[in-house]
Design a protein around this motif. Structure first.
Motif, short mmCIF file in Angstrom:
data_model
loop_
_atom_site.label_atom_id
_atom_site.label_comp_id
_atom_site.label_asym_id
_atom_site.label_seq_id
_atom_site.Cartn_x
_atom_site.Cartn_y
_atom_site.Cartn_z
N ASP A 17 38.56 48.27 28.08
CA ASP A 17 39.99 48.59 28.15
C ASP A 17 40.32 48.90 29.49
N TRP A 18 39.46 49.89 30.26
CA TRP A 18 39.84 50.27 31.61
C TRP A 18 39.80 49.10 32.32
N LEU A 19 39.00 48.05 32.33
CA LEU A 19 38.92 46.84 33.09
C LEU A 19 40.19 46.12 32.93
N ASP A 20 40.71 45.99 31.65
CA ASP A 20 41.81 45.41 31.39
C ASP A 20 43.18 45.72 32.13
N GLY A 21 42.87 47.30 31.98
CA GLY A 21 44.38 47.90 32.90
C GLY A 21 44.31 47.67 34.30
N LEU A 22 42.95 47.86 34.91
CA LEU A 22 42.82 47.50 36.37
C LEU A 22 43.11 45.99 36.81
N ALA A 23 42.70 45.10 35.88
CA ALA A 23 43.02 43.81 35.93
C ALA A 23 44.59 43.37 35.72
N SER A 24 45.35 44.13 34.93
CA SER A 24 46.90 43.91 34.92
C SER A 24 47.41 44.42 36.40
N ASP A 25 46.91 45.66 36.91
CA ASP A 25 47.40 46.09 38.17
C ASP A 25 46.85 44.98 39.06
N ILE A 26 45.91 44.20 39.41
CA ILE A 26 45.69 43.46 40.36
C ILE A 26 46.50 42.26 39.94
N ALA A 27 47.12 41.78 39.07
CA ALA A 27 47.83 40.79 38.68
C ALA A 27 49.07 41.06 39.17
N HIS A 28 49.63 42.32 38.90
CA HIS A 28 50.95 42.65 39.48
C HIS A 28 50.97 42.63 40.87
N LEU A 29 49.98 43.16 41.63
CA LEU A 29 49.88 43.01 43.36
C LEU A 29 49.79 41.73 43.57
N ARG A 30 49.21 40.62 43.00
CA ARG A 30 49.11 39.53 43.51
C ARG A 30 50.56 38.71 43.20
N GLY A 31 51.10 39.15 42.12
CA GLY A 31 52.54 38.77 41.84
C GLY A 31 53.46 39.13 42.90
N GLU A 32 53.39 40.35 43.40
CA GLU A 32 54.09 40.63 44.57
C GLU A 32 53.72 40.06 45.91
N GLY A 33 53.05 39.11 45.87
CA GLY A 33 52.33 38.65 47.09
C GLY A 33 51.38 39.04 47.93
N ARG A 34 50.68 39.98 47.41
CA ARG A 34 49.57 40.90 48.14
C ARG A 34 48.26 40.08 47.75
N GLU A 35 47.47 40.24 48.58
CA GLU A 35 45.94 39.70 48.51
C GLU A 35 45.26 40.91 48.02
N VAL A 36 44.20 40.79 47.13
CA VAL A 36 43.48 41.61 46.67
C VAL A 36 41.83 41.41 46.55
N ILE A 37 41.23 42.16 47.33
CA ILE A 37 39.55 41.87 47.07
C ILE A 37 38.91 42.91 46.42
N VAL A 38 37.97 42.78 45.37
CA VAL A 38 37.48 43.86 44.86
C VAL A 38 35.91 44.16 45.18
N VAL A 39 35.55 45.15 45.49
CA VAL A 39 34.12 45.51 45.84
C VAL A 39 33.49 46.39 44.72
N SER A 40 32.78 45.88 43.76
CA SER A 40 32.54 46.43 42.39
C SER A 40 30.91 46.73 42.30
N SER A 41 30.54 48.05 41.84
CA SER A 41 29.26 48.11 41.53
C SER A 41 28.85 47.93 39.99
N GLY A 42 27.79 48.13 39.57
CA GLY A 42 27.89 48.04 38.08
C GLY A 42 26.72 46.93 37.61
N SER A 43 26.27 46.16 38.44
CA SER A 43 25.16 45.06 38.19
C SER A 43 23.76 45.87 37.75
N ILE A 44 23.28 46.84 38.52
CA ILE A 44 22.28 47.50 38.07
C ILE A 44 22.24 48.13 36.66
N ALA A 45 23.39 49.00 36.68
CA ALA A 45 23.83 49.67 35.34
C ALA A 45 23.80 48.57 34.11
#
Length: 384
Positions: free
Chosen positions: A42-70
Motif C-alpha cells: 500500500d505504501w509503495l503504491d502511494g509513492l509510485a503514484s507520487d512518482i507518476a505525478h512528478l513524471r507527468g509534470e515533466g520531472r525526472e525521477v531516480i529512486v535509490v532503494s534499500s530492501g534487498s537484504i531484508a
C-alpha cells in the motif's frame, strides 16, 4: 522557475524546492519499504503514484532503494545475527524481489523500471563514473525510472554500515540531479532530540553545514532513532550532494503518499546548495582533476568550443599523453596556448586513430560505434 532560482529566494521551502526541481533522486529505506519481511504494497503504491505525478509534470525521477537484504533474509532459513556472507546471500535472493515490488507498483502508471547496481568504485572512479552516468542518462532518455541499489552481493563497506544515504548522494552527483529527497522516520533536523528536549527547534532551512549543524546529527537525535546510521549519515549525504550543487530535503516518509505530502507543505528540512549541479561539475573538472594528456586543436575547433559546441575528432591535430577514457586532458590551440580542459570519451590510442577524421568514420576506424564527440561540451571547461 528552475530550482537554482527557487533556492535563491530567501524564504524558499522544501515544498518550493520540490516544485522547482528538474531531476530528483528519492531515497527509500528498508524501514519504510518492508513490512514483516514483505514489500509494504500500500505504501509503495502511494509513492509510485507520487512518482507518476512528478513524471507527468515533466520531472525526472531516480529512486535509490534499500530492501534487498531484508526481503532476501525472509526467504532464507535460520535467524539471528547474519555474517557478511549471509547478508550478501540475502541480497542476492532479495534483489529480484525488490525489483518485482517496484515494477508492480509503477507498472499500473505506465512506467518501466530499470535496475542499476552500484558500488563505491562505480561512483568514484572516473571511467566507471562516466559509464554509470551514460547508463542513467540513457534510461531517463527512454522514460525509464531507474531504481538504484548498492551491489550488496559484492560490496562490503556499505553493507556493514547499512547506509544507502551516502549512496543516494553519490547517485545524485552521478546523475547531476538538482534535488535529493531522503525519506526518513523523522520530519527533518532538530537542534536537539525532540523526545528528550521539548525546547528542541525544527530547522526548516539550512544554508551551511557548519560543525554545529553536523553535530546535531549525532547525540542530539540518537534516541529518536536517527543517530549514527540515521540523521548523521543523512547530513553526511547532504554534504556530498551540496558539494555537487544538489539541494537535499530530509522529511518523513511515513505518510501514505510522502512526496504529495511534501508538495502540500509537510514539515521537512531543506539543505540548500551554493551552486547548480553543472556549475559544481565544471568546477570539479577545472580544479580537481590532474590532466593526463593534451589535445591540440585547429582554429575551427577552438571557435566551435567557444560557441558552446562539443569537441569533435575532426578538429584535433595532435594527441599527446597516455590517458584513458574518462581522464582529464588539456586543450591547446595551434600556437600551444591552453584553451581549456575536459574529460575525454576515448583513450589516447583511440583518440590518435580518429583525430582529424569525421565522426561518421569512428565505427570504421575503431571497429565499434562510439560517441560522436571526443569531449562533450558538458565535460569541458574553457579558459576565460
Amino acid at each position: 522557475m528552475g530550482i537554482d532560482a527557487v533556492l535563491n529566494t530567501a524564504k524558499a521551502t522544501a515544498t518550493d524546492a520540490l516544485a522547482g526541481t528538474r531531476r530528483v533522486v528519492v531515497k527509500v529505506g528498508s524501514a519504510l519499504l518492508i513490512d514483516d519481511g514483505r514489500p509494504a504494497r500500500d505504501w509503495l503504491d502511494g509513492l509510485a503514484s507520487d512518482i507518476a505525478h512528478l513524471r507527468g509534470e515533466g520531472r525526472e525521477v531516480i529512486v535509490v532503494s534499500s530492501g534487498s537484504i531484508a526481503l532476501g533474509r525472509a526467504r532464507l532459513p535460520g535467524g539471528g545475527s547474519m555474517r557478511l556472507a549471509d547478508k550478501q546471500a540475502a541480497a542476492s535472493v532479495g534483489q529480484s524481489l525488490l525489483m518485482q515490488a517496484w515494477q508492480a507498483a509503477l507498472e499500473p502508471h505506465g512506467l518501466v523500471v530499470g535496475q542499476i547496481l552500484l558500488t563505491r568504485d562505480d561512483t568514484e572512479r572516473r571511467r566507471r563514473w562516466l559509464n554509470g552516468r551514460a547508463t542513467l542518462e540513457a534510461l531517463l532518455g527512454h522514460g525509464v525510472v531507474p531504481v538504484v541499489n548498492e551491489n550488496d552481493t559484492v560490496a562490503t563497506e556499505e553493507i556493514c554500515y547499512g547506509d544507502n544515504d551516502r549512496l543516494a548522494a553519490r547517485t545524485a552527483q552521478l546523475a547531476r540531479a538538482d534535488l535529493l529527497v531522503l525519506l526518513s522516520d523523522v520530519d527533518g533536523l532538530y537542534t536537539a532530540d525532540p523526545r528528550r528536549d521539548f525546547g528542541a527547534r525544527h530547522l526548516a532551512r539550512v544554508e551551511a553545514l557548519t560543525p554545529a549543524i553536523m553535530a546535531m546529527g549525532g547525540d542530539a537525535n540518537a534516541v529518536a532513532g536517527v543517530g549514527t546510521g540515521g540523521m548523521a549519515t543523512k547530513l553526511q549525504a547532504a554534504a556530498i550532494a551540496r558539494a555537487a550543487g544538489c539541494a537535499t530535503i530530509i522529511t518523513s516518509g511515513e505518510a501514505p503518499s510522502p512526496l504529495r505530502a511534501l508538495k502540500e507543505g509537510a514539515r521537512a528540512t531543506l539543505i540548500t546548495a551554493p551552486d547548480t549541479p553543472m556549475a559544481a561539475y565544471k568546477a570539479w573538472i577545472a580544479g580537481s582533476v590532474q590532466p593526463a594528456g593534451e589535445l591540440t586543436l585547429d582554429d575551427g575547433a577552438v571557435r566551435a568550443l567557444r560557441a558552446g559546441r562539443s569537441l569533435l575528432p575532426a578538429g584535433v591535430t595532435a594527441v599527446a599523453g597516455a590517458f584513458g577514457k574518462g581522464d582529464s586532458v588539456r586543450l591547446l590551440d595551434a600556437a600551444g596556448r591552453r584553451v581549456g580542459v575536459g574529460l575525454v570519451a576515448y583513450g589516447a590510442r583511440e583518440a590518435a586513430l580518429i583525430r582529424g577524421r569525421r565522426s561518421d568514420k569512428i565505427e570504421t576506424l575503431l571497429g565499434y560505434p562510439g560517441p560522436a564527440a571526443l569531449i562533450h561540451r558538458d565535460d569541458l571547461v574553457l579558459e576565460a
